[in-house]
Every structure is written in structure tokens, then in C-alpha cells.
Design a protein around this motif. Structure first.
Motif, PDB file in Angstrom:
ATOM      1  N   TRP A 240      24.863 -27.860   2.868  1.00 44.63           N
ATOM      2  CA  TRP A 240      25.040 -29.325   2.236  1.00 44.63           C
ATOM      3  C   TRP A 240      25.661 -30.087   3.357  1.00 44.63           C
ATOM      4  O   TRP A 240      26.445 -29.807   3.939  1.00 44.63           O
ATOM      5  CB  TRP A 240      25.917 -29.075   1.078  1.00 44.63           C
TER       6      TRP A 240
ATOM      7  N   ILE B  72      23.958 -37.776   0.242  1.00 46.80           N
ATOM      8  CA  ILE B  72      24.289 -36.366   0.350  1.00 46.80           C
ATOM      9  C   ILE B  72      23.001 -35.610   0.483  1.00 46.80           C
ATOM     10  O   ILE B  72      21.887 -36.087   0.189  1.00 46.80           O
ATOM     11  CB  ILE B  72      24.988 -35.620  -0.963  1.00 46.80           C
TER      12      ILE B  72
ATOM     13  N   TYR C  22      33.691 -30.797  -2.629  1.00 47.75           N
ATOM     14  CA  TYR C  22      33.838 -31.784  -1.545  1.00 47.75           C
ATOM     15  C   TYR C  22      34.795 -32.976  -2.107  1.00 47.75           C
ATOM     16  O   TYR C  22      34.676 -33.315  -3.222  1.00 47.75           O
ATOM     17  CB  TYR C  22      32.948 -32.346  -0.935  1.00 47.75           C
TER      18      TYR C  22
ATOM     19  N   SER D 275      31.526 -32.806   7.186  1.00 47.11           N
ATOM     20  CA  SER D 275      31.190 -32.793   5.736  1.00 47.11           C
ATOM     21  C   SER D 275      30.174 -31.682   5.513  1.00 47.11           C
ATOM     22  O   SER D 275      29.850 -31.557   4.215  1.00 47.11           O
ATOM     23  CB  SER D 275      30.908 -33.974   5.185  1.00 47.11           C
TER      24      SER D 275
ATOM     25  N   SER E  50      23.955 -35.252  -8.821  1.00 42.54           N
ATOM     26  CA  SER E  50      25.322 -35.594  -8.428  1.00 42.54           C
ATOM     27  C   SER E  50      25.430 -36.719  -9.447  1.00 42.54           C
ATOM     28  O   SER E  50      24.784 -37.730  -9.784  1.00 42.54           O
ATOM     29  CB  SER E  50      25.336 -36.123  -6.978  1.00 42.54           C
TER      30      SER E  50
ATOM     31  N   PHE F 219      27.922 -33.633   2.953  1.00 38.32           N
ATOM     32  CA  PHE F 219      28.092 -34.533   2.037  1.00 38.32           C
ATOM     33  C   PHE F 219      28.392 -36.288   2.485  1.00 38.32           C
ATOM     34  O   PHE F 219      28.497 -36.990   1.630  1.00 38.32           O
ATOM     35  CB  PHE F 219      29.531 -34.234   1.211  1.00 38.32           C
ATOM     36  N   ASP F 220      28.348 -36.300   3.666  1.00 48.77           N
ATOM     37  CA  ASP F 220      28.186 -37.636   4.299  1.00 48.77           C
ATOM     38  C   ASP F 220      27.252 -37.350   5.602  1.00 48.77           C
ATOM     39  O   ASP F 220      27.697 -36.722   6.404  1.00 48.77           O
ATOM     40  CB  ASP F 220      29.582 -38.072   4.702  1.00 48.77           C
TER      41      ASP F 220
ATOM     42  N   TYR G 259      36.112 -36.411  -1.018  1.00 52.19           N
ATOM     43  CA  TYR G 259      36.074 -37.484   0.005  1.00 52.19           C
ATOM     44  C   TYR G 259      37.189 -38.411   0.192  1.00 52.19           C
ATOM     45  O   TYR G 259      38.067 -38.376  -0.589  1.00 52.19           O
ATOM     46  CB  TYR G 259      35.002 -38.756  -0.664  1.00 52.19           C
TER      47      TYR G 259
ATOM     48  N   TYR H  91      28.156 -42.521  -0.832  1.00 48.43           N
ATOM     49  CA  TYR H  91      27.693 -41.653   0.123  1.00 48.43           C
ATOM     50  C   TYR H  91      26.350 -41.103   0.115  1.00 48.43           C
ATOM     51  O   TYR H  91      25.912 -40.752  -1.265  1.00 48.43           O
ATOM     52  CB  TYR H  91      28.908 -40.775   0.363  1.00 48.43           C
TER      53      TYR H  91
END
Length: 276
Positions: free
Chosen positions: A74, A102, A92, A83, A47, A76-77, A94, A100
């Protein structure tokens, strides 16, 4: 002696096992089989940091083992269940800045799974800002940077002076080679690489042309000087400085547009006019 035993194998491979059953009459039977223990897939992704409102897209780099993957989840948060995205490669956006965590959970066709986590920094956008002055042709134009960033200090400045010339200094100066109106652009980036830019017009005024006419006169008569100076449309001439005898240090300096004087002696007198 367990009816439904559970065994945790720590090494991949094939294991022979047997089952012997005995009824209440003492009669027995047995069965032999092989248990195959396969390795887990390895979850992996990378990432990068991102700017607010940008779409962050992550690519699955997981490694399969005994069977192909058939599930990717996944999040993401980790503090927000909304998410979660189920796809091999996911994007995604934010809603806020911050750091954050992941997570990625993968599962293969045999039901074996693995997971991993990574972090992403979502940065705010910096604000590009600068001040400058309009100048006369031949004078130096100074540019002062007032850009700000909520995420670290500004790391990059790129100026375009409106004529194709550029600079990467924070506070550059520049001398234009012709009069005109120039759209000066400043682009800045913060440590994450998030950009912002702004444009301000700079006016470079042309130099006025000093000029006058005067007639040859007789001794004792008034000599009149007629200003015929010109300027381009950016402004008007507002000041005149006359020296009606530049060879005489005591000659008075006049500031009217069209002065007159009476010379006390016959001769040739050098006269200068400066206009602003």
C-alpha cells in the motif's frame, strides 16, 4: 530463428511450443513442451473519507486467480514514499488535511501482479460554538449557533439542553420548567461526519416572591409599607414598584423599598407591589 524468443500471450490457456536446434554440422534435435498462461489477480479496495488525526484502515478486497496472494504493498500518498505499508490490511494516520491518492499493488505466488488506485478525503475538524443568555423562569432561552467548518458547511446540529431534552435545529429556543444551572451541549458535524462539541452553562433564575406588610392606621396618620419580598441566592432584588391605590388611576407610582403615605379619606385601599 531467435535464441531466446519472447512471446506475449493475450489469452489465458495452454500453448504447445517446439524448439528445434541445429549445430554447425547440420545435425538437429527438437523438443516439444506446453506453456501455461494464467490470469492475473484483481487488485481491489474501498476507501472512505476521514477526519484529521483519525486512523484510516483499508481492507483488501482483491480477487485471486491462479494462485493465492502473498504480497500487498500500500502507498497511502503517492507523493510520499514514507507512506508505504506492506500488509494485507493496513492503517495510516495522515499528518495533514487534503485529498490523497492511495495505491495497492498485489502479487500472487506465481509472481503475477495487479494494481489499483483510489482517493480519500481527509477533513479538518469543525469548531462548535454558540451564544445564549441566562433568563428568568418562564422566559424563553434562545440559542444562536456560531459553529464554523473549513470543509463545507455544518450538516448536523444536536443540542442537549442539560435536562435530557434535545433539538436538531440550528438555532433553537427553549423554555425551562424549573430554575437551575444547566450544562447545554452542542455537537456539530461537517459533510464528512467529523464532529466537535462545546458546553456552556445556562442559568435559569427563579422568580422572586413579592410580599409586604402594612398596619391599619387612623385617618391622618402615616401608613408605612414594609417590604418582605424574597429571592433565591442567584441575585438580589434591585427594583420595587408600588401602587398604593390601584383603583385610582392618578395614584403615584413609588420605587422605594419601604414607602409611606397618608391617606386623605377613610376606606380600604388595594395596594400592589412588583419586584425585580
Amino acid at each position: 530463428n531467435s535464441t531466446d524468443p519472447v512471446v506475449l500471450y493475450s489469452i489465458v490457456g495452454g500453448y504447445n511450443f517446439s524448439l528445434t536446434v541445429t549445430d554447425t554440422n547440420g545435425c538437429q534435435d527438437d523438443s516439444v513442451s506446453i506453456a501455461t498462461v494464467v490470469g492475473l489477480p484483481t487488485a481491489n479496495f474501498t476507501s472512505d473519507s476521514a477526519c484529521i488525526q483519525d486512523s484510516i484502515c483499508l481492507t483488501d478486497n482483491s480477487a485471486i486467480n491462479a494462485a493465492p496472494l502473498n504480497s500487498w504493498i500500500w502507498q497511502f500518498d503517492l507523493t510520499d514514499t514514507s507512506s508505504i505499508v506492506s500488509a494485507q490490511n493496513a492503517c495510516y494516520v495522515y499528518p495533514d488535511t487534503g485529498v490523497y491518492t492511495i495505491s495497492l499493488i498485489i502479487t500472487d505466488a506465481l509472481g503475477c501482479s495487479d494494481d489499483t488506485i483510489n482517493t480519500v478525503v481527509v477533513s479538518s475538524i469543525p469548531t462548535a460554538s454558540f451564544v445564549t443568555d441566562s433568563v428568568c423562569l418562564g422566559d424563553t432561552t434562545f440559542f444562536t449557533d456560531f459553529s464554523v467548518s473549513d470543509f463545507g458547511t455544518i450538516q448536523e446540529h444536536l443540542w442537549n439542553f442539560g435536562n435530557g431534552d434535545t433539538s436538531s435545529l440550528q438555532n433553537p429556543s427553549y423554555v425551562y420548567d424549573s430554575a437551575g444551572i444547566y450544562n447545554v451541549r452542542l455537537q456539530v458535524r461537517n459533510p464528512i461526519g467529523c464532529p466537535d462539541d462545546t458546553i456552556i452553562q445556562v442559568v435559569v433564575f427563579d422568580i422572586p416572591t413579592a410580599n409586604f406588610i402594612v398596619d391599619t392606621t387612623c385617618i391622618g396618620d402615616s401608613t408605612n409599607f414594609i417590604d418582605q419580598s424574597t429571592n433565591l441566592p442567584w441575585g438580589n432584588i434591585v427594583a420595587w414598584t408600588w401602587d398604593l391605590d390601584t383603583l385610582n388611576a392618578g395614584s403615584p407610582i413609588l420605587s422605594v423599598q419601604n414607602p409611606g403615605t397618608i391617606y386623605s379619606a377613610i376606606g380600604t385601599y388595594p395596594v400592589s407591589l412588583s419586584v425585580t
